[in-house]
Design a protein around this motif. Structure first.
Motif, PDB file in Angstrom:
ATOM      1  N   ASN A   1      17.783   1.814   3.446  1.00  0.00           N
ATOM      2  CA  ASN A   1      16.435   1.256   3.262  1.00  0.00           C
ATOM      3  C   ASN A   1      16.087   0.306   4.410  1.00  0.00           C
ATOM      4  O   ASN A   1      14.958   0.302   4.913  1.00  0.00           O
ATOM      5  CB  ASN A   1      16.373   0.524   1.914  1.00  0.00           C
ATOM      6  CG  ASN A   1      14.980   0.063   1.584  1.00  0.00           C
ATOM      7  OD1 ASN A   1      14.025   0.807   1.714  1.00  0.00           O
ATOM      8  ND2 ASN A   1      14.859  -1.192   1.171  1.00  0.00           N
TER       9      ASN A   1
ATOM     10  N   LEU B   1      12.989   0.269   7.076  1.00  0.00           N
ATOM     11  CA  LEU B   1      12.173  -0.928   7.307  1.00  0.00           C
ATOM     12  C   LEU B   1      12.168  -1.328   8.786  1.00  0.00           C
ATOM     13  O   LEU B   1      11.177  -1.880   9.274  1.00  0.00           O
ATOM     14  CB  LEU B   1      12.660  -2.071   6.423  1.00  0.00           C
ATOM     15  CG  LEU B   1      12.318  -1.882   4.944  1.00  0.00           C
ATOM     16  CD1 LEU B   1      13.173  -2.784   4.061  1.00  0.00           C
ATOM     17  CD2 LEU B   1      10.847  -2.151   4.694  1.00  0.00           C
TER      18      LEU B   1
ATOM     19  N   VAL C   1       8.403  -2.177   9.909  1.00  0.00           N
ATOM     20  CA  VAL C   1       8.031  -3.583  10.142  1.00  0.00           C
ATOM     21  C   VAL C   1       7.030  -3.749  11.291  1.00  0.00           C
ATOM     22  O   VAL C   1       6.015  -4.444  11.133  1.00  0.00           O
ATOM     23  CB  VAL C   1       9.288  -4.469  10.361  1.00  0.00           C
ATOM     24  CG1 VAL C   1       8.930  -5.781  11.032  1.00  0.00           C
ATOM     25  CG2 VAL C   1       9.965  -4.752   9.023  1.00  0.00           C
TER      26      VAL C   1
ATOM     27  N   LEU D   1       3.589  -2.793  10.028  1.00  0.00           N
ATOM     28  CA  LEU D   1       3.027  -3.756   9.074  1.00  0.00           C
ATOM     29  C   LEU D   1       2.648  -5.064   9.760  1.00  0.00           C
ATOM     30  O   LEU D   1       1.653  -5.694   9.412  1.00  0.00           O
ATOM     31  CB  LEU D   1       4.015  -4.015   7.936  1.00  0.00           C
ATOM     32  CG  LEU D   1       4.092  -2.891   6.898  1.00  0.00           C
ATOM     33  CD1 LEU D   1       5.316  -3.055   6.006  1.00  0.00           C
ATOM     34  CD2 LEU D   1       2.839  -2.863   6.030  1.00  0.00           C
ATOM     35  N   ARG D   2       3.450  -5.428  10.761  1.00  0.00           N
ATOM     36  CA  ARG D   2       3.110  -6.645  11.517  1.00  0.00           C
ATOM     37  C   ARG D   2       1.792  -6.468  12.266  1.00  0.00           C
ATOM     38  O   ARG D   2       0.977  -7.385  12.360  1.00  0.00           O
ATOM     39  CB  ARG D   2       4.220  -6.971  12.519  1.00  0.00           C
ATOM     40  CG  ARG D   2       5.279  -7.875  11.955  1.00  0.00           C
ATOM     41  CD  ARG D   2       6.271  -8.222  13.028  1.00  0.00           C
ATOM     42  NE  ARG D   2       7.100  -9.344  12.618  1.00  0.00           N
ATOM     43  CZ  ARG D   2       8.281  -9.608  13.147  1.00  0.00           C
ATOM     44  NH1 ARG D   2       8.773  -8.849  14.090  1.00  0.00           N
ATOM     45  NH2 ARG D   2       8.976 -10.644  12.740  1.00  0.00           N
TER      46      ARG D   2
ATOM     47  N   VAL E   1       1.000   5.731   0.109  1.00  0.00           N
ATOM     48  CA  VAL E   1      -0.131   5.842  -0.823  1.00  0.00           C
ATOM     49  C   VAL E   1       0.401   5.970  -2.248  1.00  0.00           C
ATOM     50  O   VAL E   1       1.224   6.842  -2.537  1.00  0.00           O
ATOM     51  CB  VAL E   1      -1.016   7.059  -0.474  1.00  0.00           C
ATOM     52  CG1 VAL E   1      -2.138   7.209  -1.490  1.00  0.00           C
ATOM     53  CG2 VAL E   1      -1.587   6.913   0.925  1.00  0.00           C
ATOM     54  N   GLY E   2      -0.050   5.050  -3.110  1.00  0.00           N
ATOM     55  CA  GLY E   2       0.406   5.067  -4.496  1.00  0.00           C
ATOM     56  C   GLY E   2       1.765   4.429  -4.694  1.00  0.00           C
ATOM     57  O   GLY E   2       2.324   4.475  -5.779  1.00  0.00           O
ATOM     58  N   SER E   3       2.313   3.806  -3.630  1.00  0.00           N
ATOM     59  CA  SER E   3       3.654   3.235  -3.752  1.00  0.00           C
ATOM     60  C   SER E   3       3.647   1.843  -4.368  1.00  0.00           C
ATOM     61  O   SER E   3       4.683   1.365  -4.825  1.00  0.00           O
ATOM     62  CB  SER E   3       4.329   3.182  -2.381  1.00  0.00           C
ATOM     63  OG  SER E   3       3.633   2.285  -1.530  1.00  0.00           O
ATOM     64  N   CYS E   4       2.482   1.185  -4.383  1.00  0.00           N
ATOM     65  CA  CYS E   4       2.402  -0.162  -4.954  1.00  0.00           C
ATOM     66  C   CYS E   4       0.941  -0.490  -5.229  1.00  0.00           C
ATOM     67  O   CYS E   4       0.047   0.304  -4.917  1.00  0.00           O
ATOM     68  CB  CYS E   4       3.025  -1.198  -4.019  1.00  0.00           C
ATOM     69  SG  CYS E   4       2.107  -1.417  -2.488  1.00  0.00           S
ATOM     70  N   ILE E   5       0.705  -1.667  -5.793  1.00  0.00           N
ATOM     71  CA  ILE E   5      -0.650  -2.041  -6.207  1.00  0.00           C
ATOM     72  C   ILE E   5      -1.609  -2.131  -5.008  1.00  0.00           C
ATOM     73  O   ILE E   5      -2.804  -1.827  -5.129  1.00  0.00           O
ATOM     74  CB  ILE E   5      -0.616  -3.376  -7.007  1.00  0.00           C
ATOM     75  CG1 ILE E   5      -1.887  -3.540  -7.835  1.00  0.00           C
ATOM     76  CG2 ILE E   5      -0.351  -4.575  -6.097  1.00  0.00           C
ATOM     77  CD1 ILE E   5      -1.786  -4.623  -8.895  1.00  0.00           C
ATOM     78  N   ALA E   6      -1.090  -2.496  -3.844  1.00  0.00           N
ATOM     79  CA  ALA E   6      -1.948  -2.618  -2.657  1.00  0.00           C
ATOM     80  C   ALA E   6      -2.432  -1.260  -2.164  1.00  0.00           C
ATOM     81  O   ALA E   6      -3.536  -1.143  -1.635  1.00  0.00           O
ATOM     82  CB  ALA E   6      -1.197  -3.349  -1.546  1.00  0.00           C
ATOM     83  N   PHE E   7      -1.598  -0.230  -2.343  1.00  0.00           N
ATOM     84  CA  PHE E   7      -1.935   1.106  -1.852  1.00  0.00           C
ATOM     85  C   PHE E   7      -2.253   2.073  -2.985  1.00  0.00           C
ATOM     86  O   PHE E   7      -2.174   3.291  -2.805  1.00  0.00           O
ATOM     87  CB  PHE E   7      -0.801   1.647  -0.978  1.00  0.00           C
ATOM     88  CG  PHE E   7      -0.533   0.807   0.240  1.00  0.00           C
ATOM     89  CD1 PHE E   7      -1.583   0.368   1.043  1.00  0.00           C
ATOM     90  CD2 PHE E   7       0.756   0.435   0.589  1.00  0.00           C
ATOM     91  CE1 PHE E   7      -1.345  -0.418   2.165  1.00  0.00           C
ATOM     92  CE2 PHE E   7       1.006  -0.348   1.706  1.00  0.00           C
ATOM     93  CZ  PHE E   7      -0.051  -0.776   2.499  1.00  0.00           C
TER      94      PHE E   7
ATOM     95  N   SER F   1      -7.223   0.463  -5.328  1.00  0.00           N
ATOM     96  CA  SER F   1      -7.094  -0.822  -4.628  1.00  0.00           C
ATOM     97  C   SER F   1      -8.287  -1.044  -3.697  1.00  0.00           C
ATOM     98  O   SER F   1      -8.747  -0.105  -3.043  1.00  0.00           O
ATOM     99  CB  SER F   1      -5.802  -0.826  -3.805  1.00  0.00           C
ATOM    100  OG  SER F   1      -5.841  -1.838  -2.824  1.00  0.00           O
ATOM    101  N   PRO F   2      -8.796  -2.264  -3.608  1.00  0.00           N
ATOM    102  CA  PRO F   2      -9.885  -2.535  -2.667  1.00  0.00           C
ATOM    103  C   PRO F   2      -9.502  -2.217  -1.222  1.00  0.00           C
ATOM    104  O   PRO F   2     -10.373  -1.896  -0.403  1.00  0.00           O
ATOM    105  CB  PRO F   2     -10.161  -4.026  -2.853  1.00  0.00           C
ATOM    106  CG  PRO F   2      -9.020  -4.576  -3.620  1.00  0.00           C
ATOM    107  CD  PRO F   2      -8.412  -3.447  -4.381  1.00  0.00           C
ATOM    108  N   LEU F   3      -8.235  -2.254  -0.905  1.00  0.00           N
ATOM    109  CA  LEU F   3      -7.804  -1.899   0.450  1.00  0.00           C
ATOM    110  C   LEU F   3      -8.021  -0.418   0.717  1.00  0.00           C
ATOM    111  O   LEU F   3      -8.361  -0.019   1.827  1.00  0.00           O
ATOM    112  CB  LEU F   3      -6.315  -2.215   0.637  1.00  0.00           C
ATOM    113  CG  LEU F   3      -5.907  -3.669   0.640  1.00  0.00           C
ATOM    114  CD1 LEU F   3      -4.395  -3.772   0.774  1.00  0.00           C
ATOM    115  CD2 LEU F   3      -6.583  -4.417   1.774  1.00  0.00           C
TER     116      LEU F   3
END
Lengths: 152, 167
Positions: free
Chosen positions: B107, B111, B115, B118-119, B144-150, B154-156
């Motif tokens: 993992n 990352l 990273v 994302l940075r 996509v769909g991996s967490c609340i942000a995506f 989501s508004p994002l």
């Protein structure tokens, strides 16, 4: 030069004979967050959980703190509890908060073992002596047996 | 109330030239101490070397399980990894902590690559950030769909124009 670095820490304290409180922290280059979780020892049911995001990547991320609370009532003795947390608290909330929660949950039985060793002989005995006492404890606590070679 | 149990886990990734990554993982807790050193070959993300040390464990079988680690040499970090590693290192004859450690090393390798992306999303005007986010999601459709942000609602995601077929 290191390009990625992560530290996860878990602490466990027994706040009652049948209640253990976990504190979990994740810190890496992008994220910093923490979880506090209370678990009933006798059946592994999560009694309370709270997450806090300190550093994150999007303004939406902190909404996952509310999703994490849905873990209350879940039993860490339930078959597939890890997959359920990844799915329900991770994918619907935050994977990192879910990872901390899972790491805390995976510490339930080892924290019980540590308490047993402290109660019976806090600082005495060899590693072999501790292993023999833990083997006896596992025979008396079948719920703590795992699927690995050591805890069958 | 004093702590009865403490655990610290660390994982670090360090490139070794352009063709290899070194990963170091360590767990130290009240009962267990173990470390993994892993080398990953690029660009195919193949585990080329691994070395495990378990100097202290709650059960003798934990310490003996370090010999299992060589089984993961040759596998690639990619889809199905969790099942493969679980099958090779976990189970009744394996060690769950060792399997988990190898997965956390893998993992961390992923990352290492995400990273910088994302940075990059953290800087620039709102429009630039939106475009970077769009590029990030296109190059990493599994986000996509991996967490609340995506999540789709989501508004994002509202501000990200995902064209049919891109994802």
């Amino acid at each position: 030069m290191r390009t990625f670095s992560r530290t996860v820490m878990v602490g466990a304290e027994f706040v009652g004979e049948d209640l253990v409180r976990f504190y979990g922290i994740l810190e890496d280059i992008l994220y910093a967050m923490e979880v506090r979780m209370d678990v009933r020892v006798s059946d592994g049911v999560i009694q309370d959980v709270e997450g806090r995001m300190k550093r994150y990547t999007t303004p939406v991320c902190p909404r996952a703190e509310e999703v994490l609370k849905e873990a209350v009532g879940l039993s860490l003795r339930e078959e597939g509890w890890i997959s359920r947390i990844y799915r329900d608290m991770g994918r619907r909330g935050c994977q990192h908060l879910a990872e901390i929660l899972i790491e805390c949950g995976r510490c339930l039985d080892v924290a019980r073992m540590a308490r047993f060793l402290q109660k019976t002989a806090p600082s005495e005995g060899s590693l072999q002596d501790a292993q023999e006492r833990l083997a006896r404890w596992l025979r008396e606590h079948p719920e703590a047996r795992g699927r690995c070679a050591a805890r069958r | 109330m004093s702590l009865v149990f403490q655990r610290t886990k660390t994982v670090n990734v360090e490139p070794r030239g352009d063709r290899e990554l070194d990963v170091q993982w360590r767990i130290t807790d009240t009962l267990l101490e173990a470390s993994i050193w892993m080398r990953v070959r690029l660009p195919d993300l193949e585990i080329s070397e691994i070395h495990v040390e378990i100097p202290r464990g709650p059960h003798s079988a934990c310490i003996e399980s370090s010999a299992l680690a060589d089984r993961v040499v040759g596998i690639r970090i990619g889809p199905g990894l969790r099942k493969i590693v679980g099958g090779l290192l976990g189970g009744e004859k394996g060690c769950e902590e060792l399997a988990q450690g190898v997965l956390e090393c893998c993992n961390a390798v992923i990352l290492h690559f995400t990273v910088p992306q994302l940075r990059a999303v953290e800087t620039g005007t709102e429009r630039e950030r939106r475009e970077k986010l769009q590029a990030l999601l296109r190059s990493n459709p599994r986000l996509v769909g991996s967490c609340i942000a995506f999540a789709q609602d989501s508004p994002l995601m509202e501000s990200v124009e995902l064209q049919g077929g891109d994802l």
